[in-house]
Structures are given as structure tokens and as C-alpha cells.
Write an enzyme that holds these catalytic residues in place. Structure first.
Site, PDB file in Angstrom:
ATOM      1  N   VAL A  14       0.833  -1.214   0.000  1.00  0.00           N
ATOM      2  CA  VAL A  14       0.000   0.000   0.000  1.00  0.00           C
ATOM      3  C   VAL A  14       0.867   1.264   0.000  1.00  0.00           C
ATOM      4  O   VAL A  14       0.566   2.243  -0.713  1.00  0.00           O
ATOM      5  CB  VAL A  14      -0.965  -0.008   1.210  1.00  0.00           C
ATOM      6  CG1 VAL A  14      -1.856   1.231   1.190  1.00  0.00           C
ATOM      7  CG2 VAL A  14      -1.813  -1.275   1.215  1.00  0.00           C
ATOM      8  N   ALA A  33      -6.238  19.283  -4.710  1.00  0.00           N
ATOM      9  CA  ALA A  33      -6.000  19.563  -3.289  1.00  0.00           C
ATOM     10  C   ALA A  33      -5.791  21.049  -3.019  1.00  0.00           C
ATOM     11  O   ALA A  33      -6.001  21.521  -1.902  1.00  0.00           O
ATOM     12  CB  ALA A  33      -4.783  18.775  -2.809  1.00  0.00           C
ATOM     13  N   LYS A 104      -7.410  -1.647   9.023  1.00  0.00           N
ATOM     14  CA  LYS A 104      -8.766  -1.918   9.527  1.00  0.00           C
ATOM     15  C   LYS A 104      -8.753  -2.613  10.869  1.00  0.00           C
ATOM     16  O   LYS A 104      -9.639  -2.371  11.706  1.00  0.00           O
ATOM     17  CB  LYS A 104      -9.599  -2.720   8.526  1.00  0.00           C
ATOM     18  CG  LYS A 104      -8.928  -3.933   7.905  1.00  0.00           C
ATOM     19  CD  LYS A 104      -8.152  -3.531   6.698  1.00  0.00           C
ATOM     20  CE  LYS A 104      -7.149  -4.568   6.285  1.00  0.00           C
ATOM     21  NZ  LYS A 104      -7.323  -5.029   4.941  1.00  0.00           N
ATOM     22  N   GLY A 133     -10.718  -1.749  -0.058  1.00  0.00           N
ATOM     23  CA  GLY A 133      -9.612  -1.299  -0.911  1.00  0.00           C
ATOM     24  C   GLY A 133      -9.865   0.000  -1.640  1.00  0.00           C
ATOM     25  O   GLY A 133      -9.890   1.069  -1.045  1.00  0.00           O
ATOM     26  N   ILE A 135     -12.565   1.078  -3.237  1.00  0.00           N
ATOM     27  CA  ILE A 135     -13.943   1.597  -3.351  1.00  0.00           C
ATOM     28  C   ILE A 135     -14.161   2.687  -2.300  1.00  0.00           C
ATOM     29  O   ILE A 135     -13.955   2.430  -1.115  1.00  0.00           O
ATOM     30  CB  ILE A 135     -14.999   0.479  -3.100  1.00  0.00           C
ATOM     31  CG1 ILE A 135     -14.699  -0.766  -3.928  1.00  0.00           C
ATOM     32  CG2 ILE A 135     -16.394   1.007  -3.367  1.00  0.00           C
ATOM     33  CD1 ILE A 135     -15.621  -1.940  -3.616  1.00  0.00           C
ATOM     34  N   GLU A 189      -3.511 -10.460   3.888  1.00  0.00           N
ATOM     35  CA  GLU A 189      -2.994  -9.875   5.121  1.00  0.00           C
ATOM     36  C   GLU A 189      -1.677 -10.562   5.503  1.00  0.00           C
ATOM     37  O   GLU A 189      -1.397 -11.678   5.040  1.00  0.00           O
ATOM     38  CB  GLU A 189      -4.004 -10.057   6.252  1.00  0.00           C
ATOM     39  CG  GLU A 189      -5.287  -9.283   6.053  1.00  0.00           C
ATOM     40  CD  GLU A 189      -5.033  -7.795   5.872  1.00  0.00           C
ATOM     41  OE1 GLU A 189      -4.488  -7.151   6.770  1.00  0.00           O
ATOM     42  OE2 GLU A 189      -5.376  -7.273   4.791  1.00  0.00           O
ATOM     43  N   ASP A 200     -10.640 -10.434   8.837  1.00  0.00           N
ATOM     44  CA  ASP A 200     -10.453  -9.170   8.115  1.00  0.00           C
ATOM     45  C   ASP A 200     -11.820  -8.581   7.715  1.00  0.00           C
ATOM     46  O   ASP A 200     -12.071  -7.387   7.882  1.00  0.00           O
ATOM     47  CB  ASP A 200      -9.585  -9.415   6.879  1.00  0.00           C
ATOM     48  CG  ASP A 200      -9.400  -8.173   6.040  1.00  0.00           C
ATOM     49  OD1 ASP A 200      -8.636  -7.285   6.458  1.00  0.00           O
ATOM     50  OD2 ASP A 200     -10.051  -8.062   4.981  1.00  0.00           O
ATOM     51  N   LYS A 204     -13.697  -4.990   8.879  1.00  0.00           N
ATOM     52  CA  LYS A 204     -14.306  -4.009   7.957  1.00  0.00           C
ATOM     53  C   LYS A 204     -15.788  -3.808   8.269  1.00  0.00           C
ATOM     54  O   LYS A 204     -16.302  -2.693   8.213  1.00  0.00           O
ATOM     55  CB  LYS A 204     -14.104  -4.481   6.513  1.00  0.00           C
ATOM     56  CG  LYS A 204     -12.644  -4.475   6.100  1.00  0.00           C
ATOM     57  CD  LYS A 204     -12.426  -5.259   4.823  1.00  0.00           C
ATOM     58  CE  LYS A 204     -10.979  -5.197   4.366  1.00  0.00           C
ATOM     59  NZ  LYS A 204     -10.674  -6.204   3.334  1.00  0.00           N
ATOM     60  N   GLY A 301      -4.940  -4.612  -3.284  1.00  0.00           N
ATOM     61  CA  GLY A 301      -3.881  -4.418  -4.280  1.00  0.00           C
ATOM     62  C   GLY A 301      -3.255  -3.031  -4.176  1.00  0.00           C
ATOM     63  O   GLY A 301      -3.853  -2.099  -3.634  1.00  0.00           O
TER      64      GLY A 301
HETATM   65  P1  NDP Z   1       3.077  -4.999   3.549  1.00  0.00           P
HETATM   66  O1  NDP Z   1       3.446  -6.158   4.389  1.00  0.00           O
HETATM   67  O2  NDP Z   1       3.218  -5.110   2.099  1.00  0.00           O
HETATM   68  O3  NDP Z   1       3.934  -3.731   4.016  1.00  0.00           O
HETATM   69  C1  NDP Z   1       4.123  -3.402   5.364  1.00  0.00           C
HETATM   70  C2  NDP Z   1       5.168  -2.320   5.452  1.00  0.00           C
HETATM   71  O4  NDP Z   1       5.249  -1.881   6.803  1.00  0.00           O
HETATM   72  C3  NDP Z   1       6.570  -2.781   5.058  1.00  0.00           C
HETATM   73  O5  NDP Z   1       7.252  -1.732   4.465  1.00  0.00           O
HETATM   74  C4  NDP Z   1       7.192  -3.123   6.410  1.00  0.00           C
HETATM   75  O6  NDP Z   1       8.585  -2.950   6.413  1.00  0.00           O
HETATM   76  C5  NDP Z   1       6.582  -2.051   7.283  1.00  0.00           C
HETATM   77  N1  NDP Z   1       6.509  -2.452   8.681  1.00  0.00           N
HETATM   78  C6  NDP Z   1       5.777  -3.452   9.206  1.00  0.00           C
HETATM   79  N2  NDP Z   1       5.960  -3.495  10.537  1.00  0.00           N
HETATM   80  C7  NDP Z   1       6.834  -2.512  10.845  1.00  0.00           C
HETATM   81  C8  NDP Z   1       7.422  -2.064  12.060  1.00  0.00           C
HETATM   82  N3  NDP Z   1       7.150  -2.642  13.237  1.00  0.00           N
HETATM   83  N4  NDP Z   1       8.267  -1.008  12.003  1.00  0.00           N
HETATM   84  C9  NDP Z   1       8.542  -0.411  10.830  1.00  0.00           C
HETATM   85  N5  NDP Z   1       8.018  -0.796   9.637  1.00  0.00           N
HETATM   86  C10 NDP Z   1       7.173  -1.841   9.656  1.00  0.00           C
HETATM   87  O7  NDP Z   1       1.591  -4.617   3.981  1.00  0.00           O
HETATM   88  P2  NDP Z   1       0.473  -3.944   3.072  1.00  0.00           P
HETATM   89  O8  NDP Z   1       1.018  -2.746   2.413  1.00  0.00           O
HETATM   90  O9  NDP Z   1      -0.197  -4.980   2.257  1.00  0.00           O
HETATM   91  O10 NDP Z   1      -0.611  -3.527   4.195  1.00  0.00           O
HETATM   92  C11 NDP Z   1      -0.411  -2.403   4.994  1.00  0.00           C
HETATM   93  C12 NDP Z   1      -1.707  -2.073   5.706  1.00  0.00           C
HETATM   94  O11 NDP Z   1      -2.715  -1.787   4.725  1.00  0.00           O
HETATM   95  C13 NDP Z   1      -2.291  -3.190   6.568  1.00  0.00           C
HETATM   96  O12 NDP Z   1      -2.942  -2.621   7.675  1.00  0.00           O
HETATM   97  C14 NDP Z   1      -3.314  -3.852   5.645  1.00  0.00           C
HETATM   98  O13 NDP Z   1      -4.355  -4.489   6.355  1.00  0.00           O
HETATM   99  C15 NDP Z   1      -3.842  -2.636   4.925  1.00  0.00           C
HETATM  100  N6  NDP Z   1      -4.462  -2.884   3.636  1.00  0.00           N
HETATM  101  C16 NDP Z   1      -3.814  -3.635   2.691  1.00  0.00           C
HETATM  102  C17 NDP Z   1      -4.362  -3.818   1.439  1.00  0.00           C
HETATM  103  C18 NDP Z   1      -3.678  -4.608   0.388  1.00  0.00           C
HETATM  104  O14 NDP Z   1      -4.271  -4.801  -0.695  1.00  0.00           O
HETATM  105  N7  NDP Z   1      -2.454  -5.082   0.613  1.00  0.00           N
HETATM  106  C19 NDP Z   1      -5.646  -3.226   1.104  1.00  0.00           C
HETATM  107  C20 NDP Z   1      -6.242  -2.427   2.155  1.00  0.00           C
HETATM  108  C21 NDP Z   1      -5.657  -2.281   3.360  1.00  0.00           C
HETATM  109  P3  NDP Z   1       9.568  -4.120   5.947  1.00  0.00           P
HETATM  110  O15 NDP Z   1       9.142  -4.499   4.557  1.00  0.00           O
HETATM  111  O16 NDP Z   1      10.891  -3.481   6.003  1.00  0.00           O
HETATM  112  O17 NDP Z   1       9.358  -5.243   6.904  1.00  0.00           O
HETATM  113  N1  HSE Z   2      -6.392  -8.643   2.701  1.00  0.00           N
HETATM  114  C1  HSE Z   2      -7.405  -7.707   2.356  1.00  0.00           C
HETATM  115  C2  HSE Z   2      -8.308  -8.305   1.306  1.00  0.00           C
HETATM  116  C3  HSE Z   2      -6.776  -6.451   1.838  1.00  0.00           C
HETATM  117  O1  HSE Z   2      -7.916  -9.269   0.664  1.00  0.00           O
HETATM  118  O2  HSE Z   2      -9.429  -7.817   1.125  1.00  0.00           O
HETATM  119  C4  HSE Z   2      -7.777  -5.369   1.550  1.00  0.00           C
HETATM  120  O3  HSE Z   2      -8.324  -4.883   2.723  1.00  0.00           O
END
Ligand code: NDP
Ligand code: HSE
Length: 435
Positions: A14, A33, A104, A133, A135, A189, A200, A204, A301
Site C-alpha cells: 500500500v 488539493a 482496519k 480497498g 472503493i 494480510e 479481516d 471491515k 492491491g
Molecule cells: P506490507 O506487508 O506489504 O507492508 C508493510 C510495510 O510496513 C513494510 O514496508 C514493512 O517494512 C513495514 N513495517 C511493518 N511493521 C513494521 C514495524 N514494526 N516497524 C517499521 N516498519 C514496519 O503490507 P500492506 O502494504 O499490504 O498492508 C499495509 C496495511 O494496509 C495493513 O494494515 C493492511 O491491512 C492494509 N491494507 C492492505 C491492502 C492490500 O491490498 N495489501 C488493502 C487495504 C488495506 P519491511 O518491509 O521493512 O518489513
Molecule cells: N487482505 C485484504 C483483502 C486487503 O484481501 O481484502 C484489503 O483490505
């Protein structure tokens, strides 16, 4: 207006999507903005991995470079999990920073505390990406449908689960294989059991229920069932009866309280929700003035979720000059108007049921089974009996019931599971006509 500076906590799926969109659409976004938006800092665990993205951002493993940095206006939490994310967000709010989050789990479990502090400090906490996501369903309910008494919300709100069920149904792929692909695509997740077991979706649904009905966030009250017990037989028999099985989150306001539940559900094939496949999500919102509205799009995504995060950052930028009292309230209703309405226990739900069972192949069995339904005042809407396979002495019986109180159905199930003519456990999936 001066540029808005954003610091990211996390630079994964994200976070990367957010930076790419702010970079690639910078001109269009600043036209909307009214100012430039710059990501200046990001906090990660693995600096080398983050460097490989090639962004011109200051990277650190120390969260204080963002949350305590006087230059940062907006802290964007896209790291996930409860801690340390919660501590970082509370610290950022205490420092007077606005927060945008996609988390979430954090909002569903700790949102009441976070919004209360944000209210005291006069800062925004925006969370569009936390539900469905890409929407903009939070904005739709909180603002676009503000005229309505919301009656119900029902949706496919987990992209990974829907992707897995679709691929297994349409291509006969194995569960583990599709889950691995969902992980590689960045949908799942960190702990994918959250996707598969409905946790999850329950996070939501907690958020959707609060903004729909003006109740406090109450994650622990959501009834939750995952997709792991849905068999290919269930999918096939449901289809014969004119239904698709979908993993739905359902929140409904009833006379007696709020229903909040996540479970596999038979949905008539003619409904739009029954035809939402792959990683796509859709949320059906029923308002008393507007009627039914459907909100559809990619549920997970990098770029779709980044789209929601960036929209929240733009919202923050636009309202920076607005008096905090005149901003859109975090949970849609003014903070002093949130009502602790009762949330119903599962035995108070009212819904239809699809039941699949193995029964002995002998005269009188169907009469025994229907007698149990009669005793519990359950009306049967449809029955299919499958011929036993050669040399087998059990037949498959599939029943659809009309809407009935779940307590009565639980009693009937206990009787069915104890009946001598029923072999093994009865499989139960709820049915929603979504009429
Ligand atoms: P990722 O695992 O891809 O990325 C997580 C990021 O956070 C990485 O850069 C990781 O660093 C960093 N991180 C995790 N823990 C720590 C910590 N303790 N200290 C510092 N950095 C940290 O996760 P996503 O991007 O997929 O998800 C992020 C959030 O968004 C979650 O809450 C998820 O539920 C939410 N979300 C995700 C969606 C998706 O489609 N993926 C959609 C909607 C919401 P490093 O890589 O160095 O470990
Ligand atoms: N893991 C979640 C999903 C990410 O698949 O819907 C989006 O919130």
C-alpha cells in the site's frame, strides 16, 4: 498554500502504491488539493528492501523521524497490525498531526480510543482504504448517503477470500495454490488466516456498521465464520438451486438491535452481489430515502488501495483550513451522538438456510427429517434428493428453508445431528435473498 508533507509508516504494497500515485498524478492531485503533496519520509524495518524501490524519500527504521518530526503534516500508517502501529498513531495525534491509515484491524479494535484523542486534539484520522480497498464506500456512506437512515449493509469485503473462492470454483484450482498467488499479488494480510477465517471482513464490517448506524466500534460483537468449510459439493448444489455462495459481511438494523455477521452465504444468482468475482469487492447499502445502492471495485492491491489512501490525504489537505468542529465526523455521526445500541447475539439472527446432509437410503427417512423441521416451525422452501451412488446406502439431501430465527435452527440442527437416519454432520450455510 504551502506544500503538505507526508511521512509514511511502512512502504510495502500500500505504501508503494501511495507514493507511485502521488508521484505519477502529482499535477492532477495538486489541482484538486489546492497545494502540492510530498512524501518526504518513510519508516520501515528493512532499509535495503525499501531503497530498492528507488523513491527519493528519506528512509529510517526509527518511527520518531516521522511521528515526532515537526516538518511532517500527515502521518500515513500503512504498516499494519495493532502494535506498534497504535502507539505510533497515538503519538502522532498527540503531536497534532493528521493521520491517514489503511489499517482496519487497528480502527476496528482501537478506533474508539484513537478518534477520541483525535477529537480532543482537533486532528483528522482518515481510513477510507481500511474498507474495500479502492472503493470509496466510507465516503459514500458518511457523506453521500448522509440524508438516509441506513437500514442494512451487505458486502463482499475481502478480496483475497473472494479471489480464492472464484478461482477454486471456475478453474478447479487448489486452495493453497490460489492463496499463494493472492499473497504474491499483495492482496493477503500478513496473517492470511485473517482473510480466510473472516477476521479481516469482520474488522471491515465493524467499521461499516459504526458509520452506517452511529454506534461505537464493537469488533468483538461480530459473528464470524470463514470460508474454509465450504465444499465444492455445497457450491454445486447451491448452483442447482439458483444460488452462488459468497462470503458476505452483513450489518442490519432491526427493531431489537444491530445484527453484525460474516459468513458464507447463498445469494440468488440474479443479484449483482452473486456475480462479484475475483479480487473485486461490492457493498450493497440500503437507505430509507435512496433505496439500494451498490458500490463496486477492486478490494485489494497496490494501486486501488493507494487510490483510497491518496484520496484521504487530499481530503486532509482540503480541510486543513477548516475549523475542526466543521469537519466530517470520524464515524459519520457527531461524537456526542454515537449511540450504544444493542448488538444481537447469533441466536437472534433471522435468515434462510441451505442444509446439506447424508441420510440413510430407506423409506420414511424424509418424513423423519421433515417432522424435525415441523416441530421447530421451520418452513422448507426447496428439497433436492440425490440418488445414492452405486453400492452406497446413503443419499444426499439438500434443503432450503424460509427465513427463521437462528436459535430455532440451532435446535433443529441438534435434533438432526442426533437423528438415527442422518449420517455424519449436517452442513449449514445461511441464505440471503438481498431483496
Ligand atoms: P506490507 O506487508 O506489504 O507492508 C508493510 C510495510 O510496513 C513494510 O514496508 C514493512 O517494512 C513495514 N513495517 C511493518 N511493521 C513494521 C514495524 N514494526 N516497524 C517499521 N516498519 C514496519 O503490507 P500492506 O502494504 O499490504 O498492508 C499495509 C496495511 O494496509 C495493513 O494494515 C493492511 O491491512 C492494509 N491494507 C492492505 C491492502 C492490500 O491490498 N495489501 C488493502 C487495504 C488495506 P519491511 O518491509 O521493512 O518489513
Ligand atoms: N487482505 C485484504 C483483502 C486487503 O484481501 O481484502 C484489503 O483490505
Amino acid at each position: 498554500m504551502r506544500p503538505i508533507k507526508v511521512g509514511l509508516l511502512g512502504l510495502g504494497t500500500v505504501g508503494v502504491g501511495t507514493v507511485k500515485i502521488l508521484r505519477d498524478n502529482a499535477t492532477e492531485i495538486s489541482r484538486r488539493a489546492g497545494c502540492e503533496i510530498m512524501v518526504t519520509h518513510a519508516v520501515v524495518r528493512n532499509i535495503d528492501k525499501a531503497k530498492a524501490q528507488g523513491f527519493d524519500i528519506e528512509l529510517s527504521t526509527d518511527a520518531s523521524t516521522v511521528i515526532d518530526n515537526p516538518e511532517i503534516d500527515v502521518v500515513c500508517e500503512v504498516m499494519g497490525g495493532e502494535e506498534p502501529a497504535k502507539g505510533y498513531i497515538l503519538q502522532a495525534i498527540a503531536n497534532g498531526k493528521h493521520v491517514v491509515t489503511a489499517n482496519k484491524a487497528l480502527i476496528a479494535i482501537h478506533g474508539n480510543e484513537i478518534f477520541s484523542l483525535a477529537q480532543d486534539k482537533g486532528v483528522m484520522v482518515a481510513f477510507e482504504a481500511a474498507v474495500a480497498g479502492g472503493i470509496p464506500v466510507i465516503k459514500a456512506i458518511r457523506e453521500g448517503l448522509a440524508a438516509n437512515r441506513i437500514q442494512s449493509v451487505a458486502g463482499i469485503i475481502n478480496g483475497t477470500g473472494n479471489f480464492i473462492m472464484t478461482e477454486m470454483r471456475d478453474k478447479g484450482r487448489a486452495f493453497a495454490d490460489v492463496l499463494a498467488e493472492a499473497q504474491a499479488l499483495g492482496y493477503a494480510e500478513a496473517d492470511p488466516t485473517f482473510d480466510v477465517e473472516g477476521i479481516d471482513a469482520a474488522h471491515k464490517l465493524t467499521i461499516l456498521s459504526s458509520i452506517a448506524f452511529g454506534i461505537p466500534l464493537k469488533f468483538e460483537a461480530v459473528y464470524t465464520e470463514g470460508i474454509s468449510k465450504v465444499s465444492s459439493d455445497d457450491v454445486q448444489y447451491a448452483s442447482e438451486l439458483g444460488y452462488n455462495i459468497k462470503h458476505l459481511g452483513i450489518a442490519r438494523k432491526t427493531q431489537r438491535g444491530i445484527e453484525m455477521r460474516v459468513h458464507p452465504t447463498l445469494v440468488p444468482k440474479r443479484r449483482l452481489l452473486a456475480n462479484v468475482d475475483g479480487v473485486m469487492n461490492a457493498v450493497l447499502v440500503q437507505g430509507d430515502a435512496v433505496g439500494p445502492t451498490i458500490h463496486y471495485g477492486a478490494g485489494a492491491g497496490e494501486m486501488p488501495t493507494g487510490s483510497s489512501v491518496v484520496a484521504d490525504i487530499v481530503d486532509v489537505a482540503r480541510t486543513l483550513t477548516a475549523d475542526p468542529e466543521n469537519r466530517v465526523p470520524h464515524l459519520a455521526f457527531q461524537a456526542d451522538q454515537i449511540e450504544p445500541l444493542p448488538v444481537l447475539a447469533s441466536h437472534d439472527f433471522e435468515t434462510g438456510y441451505f442444509l446439506r446432509m447424508q441420510v440413510e437410503d430407506r423409506p420414511g427417512v424424509l418424513a423423519d427429517i421433515t417432522a424435525i423441521f415441523g416441530k421447530h416451525e421451520i418452513s422448507i422452501e426447496a428439497v433436492i434428493q440425490k440418488e445414492p451412488e452405486d453400492h452406497e446406502s446413503v443419499a444426499t439431501l439438500i434443503l432450503l428453508t424460509r427465513e427463521i430465527n437462528e436459535g430455532a435452527m440451532n435446535d433443529a440442527l441438534t435434533a438432526l445431528n442426533g437423528a438415527p437416519s442422518v449420517v455424519g454432520e449436517v452442513s449449514r450455510i445461511r441464505v440471503e435473498t438481498l431483496a
